[in-house]
Design a protein around this motif. Sequence first.
Motif, mmCIF file in Angstrom:
data_model
loop_
_atom_site.group_PDB
_atom_site.id
_atom_site.type_symbol
_atom_site.label_atom_id
_atom_site.label_comp_id
_atom_site.label_asym_id
_atom_site.label_seq_id
_atom_site.Cartn_x
_atom_site.Cartn_y
_atom_site.Cartn_z
ATOM 1 N N GLY A 1 0.758 -1.234 0.000
ATOM 2 C CA GLY A 1 0.000 0.000 0.000
ATOM 3 C C GLY A 1 0.790 1.287 0.000
ATOM 4 O O GLY A 1 0.209 2.362 0.066
ATOM 5 N N GLY A 2 2.110 1.228 -0.076
ATOM 6 C CA GLY A 2 2.902 2.446 -0.006
ATOM 7 C C GLY A 2 3.170 2.839 1.430
ATOM 8 O O GLY A 2 2.435 2.438 2.345
ATOM 9 N N LEU A 3 4.216 3.626 1.647
ATOM 10 C CA LEU A 3 4.618 3.970 3.009
ATOM 11 C C LEU A 3 3.566 4.815 3.725
ATOM 12 O O LEU A 3 3.313 4.620 4.917
ATOM 13 N N LEU A 4 2.926 5.741 3.016
ATOM 14 C CA LEU A 4 1.923 6.596 3.650
ATOM 15 C C LEU A 4 0.772 5.784 4.233
ATOM 16 O O LEU A 4 0.183 6.167 5.246
ATOM 17 N N ASN A 5 0.469 4.677 3.608
ATOM 18 C CA ASN A 5 -0.668 3.863 4.031
ATOM 19 C C ASN A 5 -0.272 2.697 4.929
ATOM 20 O O ASN A 5 -1.129 1.883 5.294
ATOM 21 N N CYS A 6 0.997 2.625 5.287
ATOM 22 C CA CYS A 6 1.451 1.531 6.148
ATOM 23 C C CYS A 6 0.942 1.753 7.573
ATOM 24 O O CYS A 6 1.108 2.833 8.138
ATOM 25 N N SER A 7 0.349 0.736 8.140
ATOM 26 C CA SER A 7 -0.175 0.857 9.500
ATOM 27 C C SER A 7 0.957 0.854 10.510
ATOM 28 O O SER A 7 2.059 0.364 10.245
ATOM 29 N N ALA A 8 0.685 1.390 11.684
ATOM 30 C CA ALA A 8 1.678 1.369 12.760
ATOM 31 C C ALA A 8 2.022 -0.068 13.131
ATOM 32 O O ALA A 8 3.180 -0.404 13.385
ATOM 33 N N GLU A 9 1.007 -0.925 13.153
ATOM 34 C CA GLU A 9 1.224 -2.325 13.493
ATOM 35 C C GLU A 9 2.076 -3.022 12.441
ATOM 36 O O GLU A 9 2.991 -3.790 12.784
ATOM 37 N N GLY A 10 1.802 -2.743 11.161
ATOM 38 C CA GLY A 10 2.586 -3.349 10.084
ATOM 39 C C GLY A 10 4.022 -2.867 10.084
ATOM 40 O O GLY A 10 4.952 -3.655 9.872
ATOM 41 N N PHE A 11 4.206 -1.568 10.335
ATOM 42 C CA PHE A 11 5.558 -1.016 10.389
ATOM 43 C C PHE A 11 6.334 -1.654 11.534
ATOM 44 O O PHE A 11 7.496 -2.044 11.383
ATOM 45 N N ALA A 12 5.701 -1.774 12.691
ATOM 46 C CA ALA A 12 6.370 -2.356 13.855
ATOM 47 C C ALA A 12 6.717 -3.814 13.608
ATOM 48 O O ALA A 12 7.807 -4.280 13.997
ATOM 49 N N LYS A 13 5.820 -4.557 12.955
ATOM 50 C CA LYS A 13 6.080 -5.963 12.658
ATOM 51 C C LYS A 13 7.252 -6.104 11.700
ATOM 52 O O LYS A 13 8.152 -6.935 11.910
ATOM 53 N N ALA A 14 7.270 -5.277 10.660
ATOM 54 C CA ALA A 14 8.371 -5.315 9.701
ATOM 55 C C ALA A 14 9.691 -4.971 10.373
ATOM 56 O O ALA A 14 10.723 -5.606 10.116
ATOM 57 N N MET A 15 9.679 -3.978 11.232
ATOM 58 C CA MET A 15 10.903 -3.559 11.909
ATOM 59 C C MET A 15 11.391 -4.631 12.881
ATOM 60 O O MET A 15 12.594 -4.908 12.970
ATOM 61 N N ASP A 16 10.469 -5.263 13.591
ATOM 62 C CA ASP A 16 10.865 -6.265 14.570
ATOM 63 C C ASP A 16 11.499 -7.483 13.895
ATOM 64 O O ASP A 16 12.583 -7.930 14.303
ATOM 65 N N ILE A 17 10.842 -8.017 12.886
ATOM 66 C CA ILE A 17 11.344 -9.239 12.257
ATOM 67 C C ILE A 17 12.552 -8.957 11.371
ATOM 68 O O ILE A 17 13.522 -9.726 11.365
ATOM 69 N N SER A 18 12.514 -7.860 10.626
ATOM 70 C CA SER A 18 13.547 -7.599 9.623
ATOM 71 C C SER A 18 14.779 -6.901 10.183
ATOM 72 O O SER A 18 15.847 -6.970 9.577
ATOM 73 N N CYS A 19 14.651 -6.237 11.316
ATOM 74 C CA CYS A 19 15.766 -5.454 11.864
ATOM 75 C C CYS A 19 16.094 -5.822 13.305
ATOM 76 O O CYS A 19 17.194 -6.291 13.596
ATOM 77 N N SER B 1 10.982 1.727 -6.637
ATOM 78 C CA SER B 1 9.533 1.624 -6.790
ATOM 79 C C SER B 1 9.014 0.321 -6.199
ATOM 80 O O SER B 1 9.589 -0.754 -6.422
ATOM 81 N N ASN B 2 7.944 0.442 -5.422
ATOM 82 C CA ASN B 2 7.228 -0.687 -4.834
ATOM 83 C C ASN B 2 7.961 -1.354 -3.665
ATOM 84 O O ASN B 2 7.476 -2.345 -3.134
ATOM 85 N N TYR B 3 9.125 -0.814 -3.259
ATOM 86 C CA TYR B 3 9.808 -1.390 -2.105
ATOM 87 C C TYR B 3 9.173 -0.892 -0.803
ATOM 88 O O TYR B 3 9.238 -1.554 0.228
ATOM 89 N N ASN B 4 8.609 0.310 -0.850
ATOM 90 C CA ASN B 4 7.739 0.833 0.187
ATOM 91 C C ASN B 4 8.321 0.744 1.599
ATOM 92 O O ASN B 4 9.433 1.182 1.830
ATOM 93 N N VAL B 5 7.598 0.147 2.535
ATOM 94 C CA VAL B 5 8.013 0.155 3.943
ATOM 95 C C VAL B 5 9.347 -0.526 4.160
ATOM 96 O O VAL B 5 10.086 -0.191 5.102
ATOM 97 N N SER C 1 9.587 -12.123 -4.928
ATOM 98 C CA SER C 1 8.405 -12.364 -5.765
ATOM 99 C C SER C 1 7.207 -11.553 -5.307
ATOM 100 O O SER C 1 6.252 -11.364 -6.053
ATOM 101 N N GLY C 2 7.251 -11.049 -4.071
ATOM 102 C CA GLY C 2 6.153 -10.257 -3.562
ATOM 103 C C GLY C 2 6.173 -8.809 -4.025
ATOM 104 O O GLY C 2 5.220 -8.070 -3.767
ATOM 105 N N LEU C 3 7.239 -8.394 -4.701
ATOM 106 C CA LEU C 3 7.345 -7.014 -5.167
ATOM 107 C C LEU C 3 6.744 -6.860 -6.552
ATOM 108 O O LEU C 3 7.017 -7.652 -7.457
ATOM 109 N N LYS C 4 5.952 -5.833 -6.724
ATOM 110 C CA LYS C 4 5.331 -5.565 -8.013
ATOM 111 C C LYS C 4 6.384 -5.199 -9.059
ATOM 112 O O LYS C 4 7.355 -4.500 -8.770
#
Length: 259
Positions: free
Chosen positions: A107-125, A158-162, A202-205
């Motif tokens: 959905g793009g960074l502007l539309n990223c939820s706080a919960e989704g951002f936190a989940k991505a940061m926790d697992i990926s970083c 493009s499309n890498y987003n959060v 494969s998940g990237l547009k």
Amino acid sequence: MTDQIRPVLSGMKALVVGIANEHSIAYGCASAFRRAGADLAITWLNDKARPHVEPLTTELGAELTAPLDVSVHGQLEAVFDRIGESWGRLDILVHSIAFAPKVDLAGGLLNCSAEGFAKAMDISCHSFVRMARLAAPLMKEGGSMFAMSYYGANRVVSNYNVMGPVKAALEAACRYLAYELGPQGIRVHAISPGPLKTRAASGLKDFDLLLSKAAESAPLGELVDIMDVGYTCAYLATPFAKRVTGSTVYVDGGANIVA
């Protein structure tokens, strides 16, 4: 295993986290380490992933295998407890995992939820920070830690987003860990491969377009593969690179230098 290389990692103990299948960057790292003589510990994400990963652990002769979902309480500690009990030490750590909820990634960074951002940061970083905390006491004579990043950490893709901000945080974490762990002889590297055909990608547009552009722009004129990444990490884990730490190492045929 047809490539013949010297056993420059003979006797070293390596934990590789993030193999999903034979196309994974983590599999390239594990394969390169094994060819260079290292002993392996390999994890799989869950019961669904196990049938895909377990044959690879057998092929590579992994001495230790275990499930590891960094979002499940206690699993990370259990893996390092087992390494401590079985090996008593660790020389190499590879963190090659990343995740963002699909709706937040698409959905793009502007539309990223706080919960989704936190989940991505926790697992990926932050999971890499947690791994480093557990690995450091086992690296009694120094060692090397690797985390997989991407060009989108420093430039807009493009499309890498959060995942762009998340990977930027991961690269910063590598620098700070390199600073904190340097006195213990532990080196920390962010590895930034060029685009690769992995399950995660494969998940990237429009990813095929990204691959084509990378091949066209790279000074070496071709895409890299998982073994290119693996051999780079194997080199950085040897004494030949004992004064290298804290930087982001690009394995992309030089594509990152081209505007």
